[in-house]
Structure formats: C-alpha cells, structure tokens
Design a protein around this motif. Structure first.
Motif, PDB file in Angstrom:
ATOM      1  N   LEU A  60       0.685  -0.928  -0.278  1.00 41.96           N
ATOM      2  CA  LEU A  60       0.123   0.179  -0.153  1.00 41.96           C
ATOM      3  C   LEU A  60       0.881   1.212   0.010  1.00 41.96           C
ATOM      4  O   LEU A  60       0.961   2.244  -0.638  1.00 41.96           O
ATOM      5  CB  LEU A  60      -0.854   0.013   1.151  1.00 41.96           C
ATOM      6  CG  LEU A  60      -1.564   1.164   1.753  1.00 41.96           C
ATOM      7  CD1 LEU A  60      -2.903   1.197   0.607  1.00 41.96           C
ATOM      8  CD2 LEU A  60      -2.366   1.026   2.759  1.00 41.96           C
ATOM      9  N   LEU A  61       2.211   1.438   0.285  1.00 46.25           N
ATOM     10  CA  LEU A  61       2.790   2.547   1.040  1.00 46.25           C
ATOM     11  C   LEU A  61       4.130   2.932  -0.151  1.00 46.25           C
ATOM     12  O   LEU A  61       4.003   3.785  -0.311  1.00 46.25           O
ATOM     13  CB  LEU A  61       3.675   2.597   2.243  1.00 46.25           C
ATOM     14  CG  LEU A  61       2.332   1.760   3.757  1.00 46.25           C
ATOM     15  CD1 LEU A  61       3.762   1.771   4.377  1.00 46.25           C
ATOM     16  CD2 LEU A  61       1.219   2.957   3.501  1.00 46.25           C
ATOM     17  N   GLY A 152      -4.954  -3.781   6.589  1.00 47.57           N
ATOM     18  CA  GLY A 152      -4.431  -3.361   6.710  1.00 47.57           C
ATOM     19  C   GLY A 152      -4.255  -2.438   5.236  1.00 47.57           C
ATOM     20  O   GLY A 152      -2.921  -2.302   4.679  1.00 47.57           O
ATOM     21  N   ARG A 153      -4.594  -2.322   4.988  1.00 50.92           N
ATOM     22  CA  ARG A 153      -4.798  -1.378   3.132  1.00 50.92           C
ATOM     23  C   ARG A 153      -5.514   0.075   2.877  1.00 50.92           C
ATOM     24  O   ARG A 153      -6.530   0.110   2.484  1.00 50.92           O
ATOM     25  CB  ARG A 153      -4.942  -2.248   1.709  1.00 50.92           C
ATOM     26  CG  ARG A 153      -4.016  -3.455   1.776  1.00 50.92           C
ATOM     27  CD  ARG A 153      -4.251  -3.833   0.533  1.00 50.92           C
ATOM     28  NE  ARG A 153      -2.424  -4.278   0.016  1.00 50.92           N
ATOM     29  CZ  ARG A 153      -2.897  -5.800   0.756  1.00 50.92           C
ATOM     30  NH1 ARG A 153      -3.715  -6.197   2.082  1.00 50.92           N
ATOM     31  NH2 ARG A 153      -1.499  -7.052   0.173  1.00 50.92           N
ATOM     32  N   ALA A 154      -5.584   0.435   4.430  1.00 47.08           N
ATOM     33  CA  ALA A 154      -6.022   2.132   4.815  1.00 47.08           C
ATOM     34  C   ALA A 154      -8.034   1.299   4.258  1.00 47.08           C
ATOM     35  O   ALA A 154      -8.701   2.537   4.651  1.00 47.08           O
ATOM     36  CB  ALA A 154      -6.064   2.990   3.663  1.00 47.08           C
ATOM     37  N   GLU A 155      -8.022  -0.145   4.760  1.00 51.57           N
ATOM     38  CA  GLU A 155      -9.698   0.738   5.012  1.00 51.57           C
ATOM     39  C   GLU A 155     -10.088   0.689   5.721  1.00 51.57           C
ATOM     40  O   GLU A 155      -9.507   0.440   7.382  1.00 51.57           O
ATOM     41  CB  GLU A 155      -9.977  -1.420   4.358  1.00 51.57           C
ATOM     42  CG  GLU A 155      -9.839  -2.183   2.956  1.00 51.57           C
ATOM     43  CD  GLU A 155      -8.369  -2.605   3.656  1.00 51.57           C
ATOM     44  OE1 GLU A 155      -8.100  -3.389   2.451  1.00 51.57           O
ATOM     45  OE2 GLU A 155      -7.648  -2.125   4.582  1.00 51.57           O
ATOM     46  N   LYS A 156     -11.160   1.265   6.166  1.00 44.43           N
ATOM     47  CA  LYS A 156     -11.820   1.700   7.776  1.00 44.43           C
ATOM     48  C   LYS A 156     -13.309   0.961   7.679  1.00 44.43           C
ATOM     49  O   LYS A 156     -14.595   1.133   6.953  1.00 44.43           O
ATOM     50  CB  LYS A 156     -12.378   2.575   7.547  1.00 44.43           C
ATOM     51  CG  LYS A 156     -10.658   3.784   7.274  1.00 44.43           C
ATOM     52  CD  LYS A 156     -11.136   4.976   6.887  1.00 44.43           C
ATOM     53  CE  LYS A 156      -9.168   5.773   7.062  1.00 44.43           C
ATOM     54  NZ  LYS A 156      -8.622   5.352   5.822  1.00 44.43           N
ATOM     55  N   MET A 157     -13.356   0.475   9.262  1.00 40.82           N
ATOM     56  CA  MET A 157     -15.284   0.255   9.587  1.00 40.82           C
ATOM     57  C   MET A 157     -15.394   1.537  10.479  1.00 40.82           C
ATOM     58  O   MET A 157     -14.491   1.662  10.699  1.00 40.82           O
ATOM     59  CB  MET A 157     -15.571  -0.681   9.809  1.00 40.82           C
ATOM     60  CG  MET A 157     -14.903  -2.431   9.245  1.00 40.82           C
ATOM     61  SD  MET A 157     -16.691  -2.877   8.519  1.00 40.82           S
ATOM     62  CE  MET A 157     -17.436  -3.108   9.207  1.00 40.82           C
ATOM     63  N   ASN A 158     -16.806   1.694  10.461  1.00 41.70           N
ATOM     64  CA  ASN A 158     -17.148   2.842  11.134  1.00 41.70           C
ATOM     65  C   ASN A 158     -18.983   2.910  11.624  1.00 41.70           C
ATOM     66  O   ASN A 158     -19.497   2.450  10.806  1.00 41.70           O
ATOM     67  CB  ASN A 158     -17.199   4.319   9.923  1.00 41.70           C
ATOM     68  CG  ASN A 158     -17.168   5.342  10.629  1.00 41.70           C
ATOM     69  OD1 ASN A 158     -16.923   6.242  12.560  1.00 41.70           O
ATOM     70  ND2 ASN A 158     -17.385   6.336  10.451  1.00 41.70           N
ATOM     71  N   LYS A 176     -12.978   1.688   1.283  1.00 42.13           N
ATOM     72  CA  LYS A 176     -12.184   0.656   0.607  1.00 42.13           C
ATOM     73  C   LYS A 176     -11.813   1.834  -0.502  1.00 42.13           C
ATOM     74  O   LYS A 176     -12.327   1.953  -1.445  1.00 42.13           O
ATOM     75  CB  LYS A 176     -12.095  -0.346   0.395  1.00 42.13           C
ATOM     76  CG  LYS A 176     -11.030  -1.405  -0.126  1.00 42.13           C
ATOM     77  CD  LYS A 176     -11.139  -2.527  -0.714  1.00 42.13           C
ATOM     78  CE  LYS A 176      -9.490  -2.772  -0.887  1.00 42.13           C
ATOM     79  NZ  LYS A 176      -9.005  -3.110  -0.750  1.00 42.13           N
ATOM     80  N   PRO A 177     -10.112   2.350  -0.444  1.00 36.61           N
ATOM     81  CA  PRO A 177      -9.839   3.367  -1.465  1.00 36.61           C
ATOM     82  C   PRO A 177      -9.128   2.236  -1.897  1.00 36.61           C
ATOM     83  O   PRO A 177      -8.486   1.056  -1.968  1.00 36.61           O
ATOM     84  CB  PRO A 177      -9.229   4.337  -0.403  1.00 36.61           C
ATOM     85  CG  PRO A 177      -8.079   3.313   0.479  1.00 36.61           C
ATOM     86  CD  PRO A 177      -9.547   2.270   1.236  1.00 36.61           C
ATOM     87  N   GLN A 178      -8.787   2.155  -3.365  1.00 32.52           N
ATOM     88  CA  GLN A 178      -8.189   2.233  -4.095  1.00 32.52           C
ATOM     89  C   GLN A 178      -6.670   2.145  -3.683  1.00 32.52           C
ATOM     90  O   GLN A 178      -5.873   3.677  -3.639  1.00 32.52           O
ATOM     91  CB  GLN A 178      -7.945   1.796  -5.795  1.00 32.52           C
ATOM     92  CG  GLN A 178      -6.945   1.269  -6.502  1.00 32.52           C
ATOM     93  CD  GLN A 178      -7.181   1.965  -8.571  1.00 32.52           C
ATOM     94  OE1 GLN A 178      -8.108   2.229  -8.380  1.00 32.52           O
ATOM     95  NE2 GLN A 178      -6.150   2.889  -8.799  1.00 32.52           N
ATOM     96  N   PRO A 179      -4.966   1.407  -3.660  1.00 32.54           N
ATOM     97  CA  PRO A 179      -4.079   1.525  -3.578  1.00 32.54           C
ATOM     98  C   PRO A 179      -2.967   2.455  -4.443  1.00 32.54           C
ATOM     99  O   PRO A 179      -3.020   2.076  -5.717  1.00 32.54           O
ATOM    100  CB  PRO A 179      -3.567   0.770  -3.391  1.00 32.54           C
ATOM    101  CG  PRO A 179      -4.384  -0.158  -2.890  1.00 32.54           C
ATOM    102  CD  PRO A 179      -6.165  -0.318  -3.623  1.00 32.54           C
TER     103      PRO A 179
END
Length: 467
Positions: A60-61, A152-158, A176-179
């Motif tokens: 991702l980074l 681990g790839r900037a996904e978020k649950m809210n 979920k964003p695209q890397p």
C-alpha cells in the motif's frame, strides 16, 4: 438533509475529512540534513525506509512514496518527501508521520546518495469519538466507533449513532480506497434514520443499504451509487392535513444515481475565490421498488475577491422531478425551499404547494443568490478572532411549484417564472473553521404568495450549505 433536496433522509456521512487528515491541517515536515549534502547539486535517493509499521501492508505504501525516488536535487527530495508525508497522513491510518533525510551509508553508498526515512505511528485498532455535527439549521450529538486500517490497506469500518434536534440515526459503513489512488474508492452503508419535519407534520423512518463508487475523471469528482431504502411515513401531529395522511404508510425505493462535482473554491464554507459545479441525477424504479421517477438537480457557485478585502458571490440552484408511469410523486422525494439557508426571509421549507398549513414540496424549483461579503466595520480583531466574522449583504430569489408534464418545457419555464419569491437584507456571518457557518440576518421578504410562511426581520441560520 440538503437545503432543497428531497425529503428522503440521508444517513450519517460515513467518510470524509473525519476519516483522514485535511491538507490544511498538515504541518511542514521536520527534516534532518547534513551540511555535506547541501554542497551537492545533484543527489540520488538510494533507499526509502518506513519505520513503525505493524499491521499495514508494505505494498500500500509503495504507491505513496514512489515519487521520492525520482527527486534529482535536495530541494526536490524535501518537496517530494513532504508530498509523500501528506499522502500517508491522508490515508487516515497513521497518527503521526515524521521525515528524516540523511546521507547514504554502508556498502554501495554513493557520494551524493541519500536515504529517506518515514517514521510512522499507527492508529490504534479501535478508536471512539464523541462530537457534535451541524446540519442545515439543526444540530446533532454524534457517537462513533472506528476501526481504521482493518485489513491493512487503509480500509475503514465505522459505526455512528447520532441524536439530533430533528433527526436520529445510526449506521455501519465500510470504506476501501484503491492503493495509490485514494480518491478512487468504494463505500458500503447500512443505516436507519428517523426524522421529524414539523413544516409538513410528517415523521419519516428510513432503513436502507447502499453502495457507491467514487473516482476522479479529468478535473471532476464522480460518484455512482445504488441505494435500496424502506421508507415509513407517518403523521407528526393530529392536526396533519388529509394530503399528508394520504401519503402515510410504507414504500420501497431502489434507485441508481450519479453525481459530478467540479470544485475550485479555496473553502467550502466561506470561499474567497473559485467556483463550484455540482450535477446530480437519480433514477428510481428500474431496479425494483414501488417508487418510479427521474430526478435532476444542479448547483453553481462563483466567487470573486474585490477591493478592500471584500468578496462577491453568486449562486444558482435548480431541479426537476419527473414521475415515471401513472403513479404520482411522493412527498418524500419532492424538493423543498425556503429558510435561512436558501430563500432568506421565509420560514424553513415553508413556501410552495401546501395543504391546510402543511407544505408538500414541489416537482420543480430554482433559486438564485447574490452576496457581498465585507470585513467588519473598523476591522476589530484583525488578524485574529475578528477575521472569522464577515458583514453580509444579500439578494435571494426563487420559486417552487408542481408541474403538468403534458404541457411541455415552455409551459414549465413559464410556471417557474410566475410568482417569484425574493428577499434582501444584511447580516453577520461567523465561520466555524471548515465545518459550518452561522448567519444572523435582518431580512425583508418580497413576492410573498398566499400560504407562504415568512420570517420578517431577524433570522438565524446555521449549516454547511447556503444559497
């Protein structure tokens, strides 16, 4: 709820600045450098290290830092390192990111080689929040539970729960964003929203699911969305009109929508320059449900800085709701107009078609505004608290009505041009950061029609979207 958009309730905003870091909030990077590097005109970035990673995946980074390797001199290394730091913070998965630039060491180190190190501190696996949220003339208490970087790839649950003056809601979302392309992302939502609308003597409860995909295209931001919502309408008071009682009950809406936004403004709350173009289309009925319609609406805003630190702003809104088939449109889908955030000098959503004092909304509308924002007289508190205030001169106009779709476009335009409501006045505007703004205006309503509810004199408004 939008100022003039349909009565259908909106779920809590599940993504946006609260899930990441706004560029305006990012400070300049802290850079360590050695004097001998400054003497080299050309440098080579040999290695980039990221220290402090736990559950974040390396791939991702890689997308976010790859531009650092293309830097050719020290100034370029500093600039691209800062841009990479901005991208890392924007992901919303790090609490802290620091940059260290040093000369290369070890085997294979070049005389003009550099090593760049990003020292990161990840957010905790679960965070809670408590804050307030300002809507258009309403406020809410918001409790939230966030799980950043779930996979681990900037996904978020809210998960959020909101209790407000007119609306109560809770919802669960996955983002979920695209890397390598944060603006290209997908969002899934489940929600329940209950709202009260006293101007229509109506209570509405929405239970829904939605999925949307956002992506940039040229200079625009595009969003495609599908939403399925079970709507329950009921009377808020015993005095509700027969027209409102007639629309009470359950309905199911399944719709596809598309929106396009071009925003060059320097601020969304009180801009000094730039423009905004927003176009939205919604088609309901072809993917199921018992609501069938096509809805189009747009928003245009232009801002220009003038002499003596003043700003001239012009805006225009408009929309049409076209029923599909023989079934009439629902009170939950029509447009509403009037109030301190749109046509000032009129009560909230209290102009246009009505029955026994209950406002039913309209199938077509337009609204325009011309504003002049100036500093406070004599500039008290200049350079500090006083700069949050502006003096406000305004002229608003608009109309809201139902249309006979058998008459054609010319008849529609003629009807929208009749019985125009307008108002003018002066007031004080307070900007609350990049979150919301408050207005205290003295309004003089004109063009008042039978059944309209006015607010002649002082009117207070709070919100995030103003005409």
């Amino acid at each position: 709820m939008g100022t003039v958009h349909a009565r259908s309730l909106d779920p809590l905003p599940m993504r946006g600045p609260e899930l990441g870091v706004h560029p305006d909030d990012i400070e300049a990077p802290e850079i360590e450098q050695k004097q001998e590097v400054l003497e080299n005109k050309n440098v080579v970035v040999q290695q980039v290290h990221i220290d402090g990673l736990g559950r974040t995946k390396d791939d991702l980074l890689t997308y976010e830092i790859k531009e650092v390797f293309r830097a050719k001199n020290l100034i370029d290394v500093m600039r691209k390192s800062h841009e990479a730091r901005q991208k890392l913070l924007r992901l919303g998965i790090f609490r802290k990111v620091e940059v260290v630039i040093d000369t290369s060491r070890g085997d294979g180190a070049l005389p003009n080689g550099l090593d760049v190190t990003f020292e990161v501190t990840e957010l905790r696996r679960m965070t809670g929040s408590y804050n307030t949220m300002v809507g258009n003339n309403e406020g809410s208490m918001v409790l939230g539970l966030k799980l950043p970087n779930v996979l681990g790839r900037a996904e978020k649950m809210n998960f959020q729960f909101s209790y407000g003056t007119k609306e109560t809601s809770y919802g669960l979302s996955f983002f979920k964003p695209q890397p390598g392309n944060f603006e290209r992302n997908i969002t899934l939502n489940m929600y329940k929203v209950t709202g009260q609308f006293p101007w229509s003597s109506l209570r509405e409860t929405d239970r829904g699911i939605s999925g949307e995909m956002s992506f940039p295209l040229w200079k625009t931001s595009q969003t495609l969305k599908w939403e399925g919502v079970w709507r329950e309408l009921g009377c808020l008071a015993r005095t509700a009109s027969f027209a409102v009682r007639e629309e009470s009950g359950h309905s199911l809406k399944s719709s596809l929508s598309h929106s396009m936004v071009i925003d060059t403004r320097n601020s969304s709350i009180l801009p000094r320059k730039g423009g905004l173009l927003k176009i939205h289309q919604e088609l309901a009925g072809y993917t199921g449900g018992d609501a069938s319609f096509l809805k189009e609406d747009f928003e245009i805003q232009l801002n220009k800085t003038l002499y003596w630190d003043s700003v001239l702003s012009a805006s225009m809104w408009g929309g049409l709701l076209l029923p599909i088939g023989d079934k009439p449109t629902s009170i939950a889908d029509r447009f509403y107009l009037g109030g301190p955030t749109s046509i000032r000098g009129f009560s909230m959503y209290s102009l246009g078609p009505q029955s026994e004092g209950d406002y039913l909304g309209g199938e077509g509308y337009w609204a325009g505004g011309l504003h002049l924002y100036t500093p406070l007289p004599f500039r008290p508190g200049k350079g500090g608290f006083g700069d949050l205030f502006r003096t406000h001169f305004f002229l608003n106009a608009g109309n809201l009505c139902n249309l006979n779709y058998g008459e054609g476009p010319k008849a529609h335009l003629k009807k929208l041009a009749e019985c125009i409501r307008w108002s003018y006045g002066v007031g004080i505007v307070l900007r609350l950061g990049n979150i919301a703004r408050l207005e205290l205006n003295y309004c003089i309503p004109m063009g008042v029609q039978s059944g309209d509810r006015i607010c002649d004199g002082v009117q207070f408004g709070a919100g995030i979207r103003f005409l």
